[in-house]
Design an enzyme around this catalytic site. Structure first.
Site, PDB file in Angstrom:
ATOM      1  N   LYS A  77      61.321  62.379  20.902  1.00  0.00           N
ATOM      2  CA  LYS A  77      60.645  62.946  22.083  1.00  0.00           C
ATOM      3  C   LYS A  77      61.338  64.250  22.491  1.00  0.00           C
ATOM      4  O   LYS A  77      62.441  64.555  22.003  1.00  0.00           O
ATOM      5  CB  LYS A  77      60.692  61.941  23.236  1.00  0.00           C
ATOM      6  CG  LYS A  77      62.106  61.586  23.672  1.00  0.00           C
ATOM      7  CD  LYS A  77      62.139  60.402  24.622  1.00  0.00           C
ATOM      8  CE  LYS A  77      63.572  60.083  25.022  1.00  0.00           C
ATOM      9  NZ  LYS A  77      63.671  58.824  25.772  1.00  0.00           N
ATOM     10  N   MET A  82      70.793  85.308  33.547  1.00  0.00           N
ATOM     11  CA  MET A  82      69.608  84.799  32.851  1.00  0.00           C
ATOM     12  C   MET A  82      69.677  85.021  31.353  1.00  0.00           C
ATOM     13  O   MET A  82      69.353  84.140  30.559  1.00  0.00           O
ATOM     14  CB  MET A  82      68.342  85.458  33.426  1.00  0.00           C
ATOM     15  CG  MET A  82      67.061  84.886  32.846  1.00  0.00           C
ATOM     16  SD  MET A  82      65.598  85.739  33.436  1.00  0.00           S
ATOM     17  CE  MET A  82      65.465  85.112  35.093  1.00  0.00           C
ATOM     18  N   ARG A 138      61.098  51.528  35.613  1.00  0.00           N
ATOM     19  CA  ARG A 138      60.404  52.773  35.313  1.00  0.00           C
ATOM     20  C   ARG A 138      58.960  52.487  34.914  1.00  0.00           C
ATOM     21  O   ARG A 138      58.057  52.587  35.732  1.00  0.00           O
ATOM     22  CB  ARG A 138      61.174  53.538  34.220  1.00  0.00           C
ATOM     23  CG  ARG A 138      60.697  54.950  34.003  1.00  0.00           C
ATOM     24  CD  ARG A 138      61.639  55.749  33.106  1.00  0.00           C
ATOM     25  NE  ARG A 138      61.722  55.264  31.733  1.00  0.00           N
ATOM     26  CZ  ARG A 138      62.423  55.877  30.776  1.00  0.00           C
ATOM     27  NH1 ARG A 138      63.095  56.986  31.050  1.00  0.00           N
ATOM     28  NH2 ARG A 138      62.460  55.376  29.564  1.00  0.00           N
ATOM     29  N   TYR A 174      77.328  88.861  38.588  1.00  0.00           N
ATOM     30  CA  TYR A 174      76.766  88.709  39.925  1.00  0.00           C
ATOM     31  C   TYR A 174      77.754  88.072  40.893  1.00  0.00           C
ATOM     32  O   TYR A 174      78.461  87.124  40.546  1.00  0.00           O
ATOM     33  CB  TYR A 174      75.520  87.810  39.867  1.00  0.00           C
ATOM     34  CG  TYR A 174      74.317  88.420  39.213  1.00  0.00           C
ATOM     35  CD1 TYR A 174      73.754  89.604  39.693  1.00  0.00           C
ATOM     36  CD2 TYR A 174      73.733  87.810  38.111  1.00  0.00           C
ATOM     37  CE1 TYR A 174      72.636  90.156  39.087  1.00  0.00           C
ATOM     38  CE2 TYR A 174      72.607  88.346  37.495  1.00  0.00           C
ATOM     39  CZ  TYR A 174      72.065  89.526  37.997  1.00  0.00           C
ATOM     40  OH  TYR A 174      70.958  90.062  37.395  1.00  0.00           O
TER      41      TYR A 174
HETATM   42  C1  LIG Z   1      64.637  58.046  25.153  1.00  0.00           C
HETATM   43  C2  LIG Z   1      64.365  56.662  24.813  1.00  0.00           C
HETATM   44  C3  LIG Z   1      65.079  56.020  23.788  1.00  0.00           C
HETATM   45  C4  LIG Z   1      66.254  56.666  23.090  1.00  0.00           C
HETATM   46  O1  LIG Z   1      67.347  56.760  23.976  1.00  0.00           O
HETATM   47  P1  LIG Z   1      68.782  57.239  23.447  1.00  0.00           P
HETATM   48  O2  LIG Z   1      69.694  56.934  24.551  1.00  0.00           O
HETATM   49  O3  LIG Z   1      68.669  58.717  23.189  1.00  0.00           O
HETATM   50  O4  LIG Z   1      69.066  56.495  22.184  1.00  0.00           O
HETATM   51  C5  LIG Z   1      64.679  54.744  23.430  1.00  0.00           C
HETATM   52  N1  LIG Z   1      63.665  54.127  24.063  1.00  0.00           N
HETATM   53  C6  LIG Z   1      62.959  54.701  25.058  1.00  0.00           C
HETATM   54  C7  LIG Z   1      61.851  53.956  25.725  1.00  0.00           C
HETATM   55  C8  LIG Z   1      63.296  55.982  25.478  1.00  0.00           C
HETATM   56  O5  LIG Z   1      62.614  56.543  26.479  1.00  0.00           O
END
Ligand SMILES: *Cc1c(COP(=O)(O)O)cnc(C)c1O
Length: 337
Positions: A5, A279, A104, A231
């Site tokens: 992801k 930046m 979540r 800055y």
């Molecule tokens: C991001 C995520 C993972 C992987 O997490 P890591 O800590 O990077 O190994 C696994 N399962 C879900 C549902 C996630 O959102």
């Protein structure tokens, strides 16, 4: 599952997905349909699971279009998915997400049983997987055990109802490295794939950082004592100094919070970031190493005998490596070796 992801945690999912598949990943995890489509567009044919939620629920049709396995996290979602499948005369499959303590996305253990029962009794729908996510695999063994137990009770329900065996999965990187009991049928490492970990790495495991971050000195000046840099004039030279400018800043993902805190490697030596991160540019003090225009600079990675790990930069910034990885912006070219 290779969790790729957020553009493979900033590394570039299109480049890394084929490597993950060639090296045995049975499935790829993404967090939105867009991310899944992005991979399908480059010809990835491996199973893709969307770990994220879907809104509006009619967008399940897009998942079907691209053969992206959806996550179902409510009864309403399950029914909508079935309806979307029926409208095109095709059976549907999903992974059911259980909230065992992350708070979540997911259904309660009780609601899970209702959905599983419905799936057994309903034609055209298959539960391909059952999963949950750990909130404290890096910090709280007891809560991790409790989540694992709750997950285990759902797995028992699956067996009792006689569902065609779905894939059960729970472990993220930390749990993969620490808790054998969380492994079930599949594990879901993300950050560990990139050679990083927020938990101590067992001696039986070797993790190599995949990413290094490079820049170059593009401008150099010798300045007198008391010379203000960047800055806000938050830094003034303590003596005559050699100050170099690098063409990388917070728009590239260098956290502004490491102003006057972080280091980079030049000629094998650690050089402090002086003044505020801007930046597009940062300044470093290269007096000690006698830096020259054109010198290679390592923001993250190894140079000669020293190494800056992503986790070290994260510590300077008061965050975790994940956020630094994901923050390296599009404008930084990725070179895959
Ligand atoms: C991001 C995520 C993972 C992987 O997490 P890591 O800590 O990077 O190994 C696994 N399962 C879900 C549902 C996630 O959102």
């Amino acid at each position: 599952m290779a969790v790729l992801k957020a553009d493979a945690y900033g590394h570039g999912a299109q480049a890394l997905a084929p490597i993950a598949v060639q090296n045995g990943a049975a499935m790829i995890g993404v967090s939105s349909l867009e991310e899944g489509i992005h991979l399908r567009d480059t010809g990835i044919r491996a199973p893709i699971l969307n770990l994220g939620g879907i809104y509006p629920l009619d967008n399940f049709s897009i998942a079907l279009d691209f053969n992206i396995t959806p996550t179902v996290a409510s009864f309403e979602a399950a029914r909508t998915l079935l309806r979307v499948g029926q409208a095109r005369n095709c059976p549907v499959g999903f992974h059911l997400k259980i909230d065992t303590g992350m708070g979540r996305l997911g259904v309660s253990v009780e609601e899970a049983e209702k959905i599983l029962r419905w799936a057994v009794e309903t034609k055209g729908v298959q539960v391909l997987g059952v999963y949950s996510h750990l909130s404290c695999a890096d910090s709280d063994p007891r809560f991790t055990e409790l989540q694992t137990k709750r997950f285990g009770s759902v797995i028992k329900t699956v067996a009792r109802l006689g569902l065609e065996k779905p894939l059960n999965h729970l472990a993220n990187s930390a749990a993969l490295l620490r808790y054998r009991k969380t492994h079930f049928d599949m594990v879901r490492p993300g950050v560990a794939l990139f050679g990083d970990s927020i938990v101590p790495i067992p001696t039986s495991v070797s993790l190599f950082p995949v990413l290094s971050w490079h820049s170059r000195i593009i401008f150099l000046k010798k300045v007198p004592k008391g010379f203000p840099i960047s800055y806000g004039r938050t830094y003034r030279t303590k003596k005559e100094s050699l100050i170099a400018t690098l063409p990388v800043g917070y728009a590239d993902g260098v956290p502004r919070s490491i102003s006057n805190k972080g280091y980079v490697l030049v000629r094998g030596g650690r050089c402090p970031i002086v003044g505020r991160v801007t930046m597009d540019q940062i300044m470093i003090d290269v007096t000690k190493v006698h830096g020259k225009v054109g010198d290679e600079v390592i923001l993250v990675g190894r140079q000669e005998k020293d190494e800056i790990r992503i986790g070290e930069m994260a510590k300077w910034a008061g965050t975790i490596s994940y956020e630094i990885f994901c923050g390296i912006s599009k404008r930084v070219p990725r070179v895959v070796k």
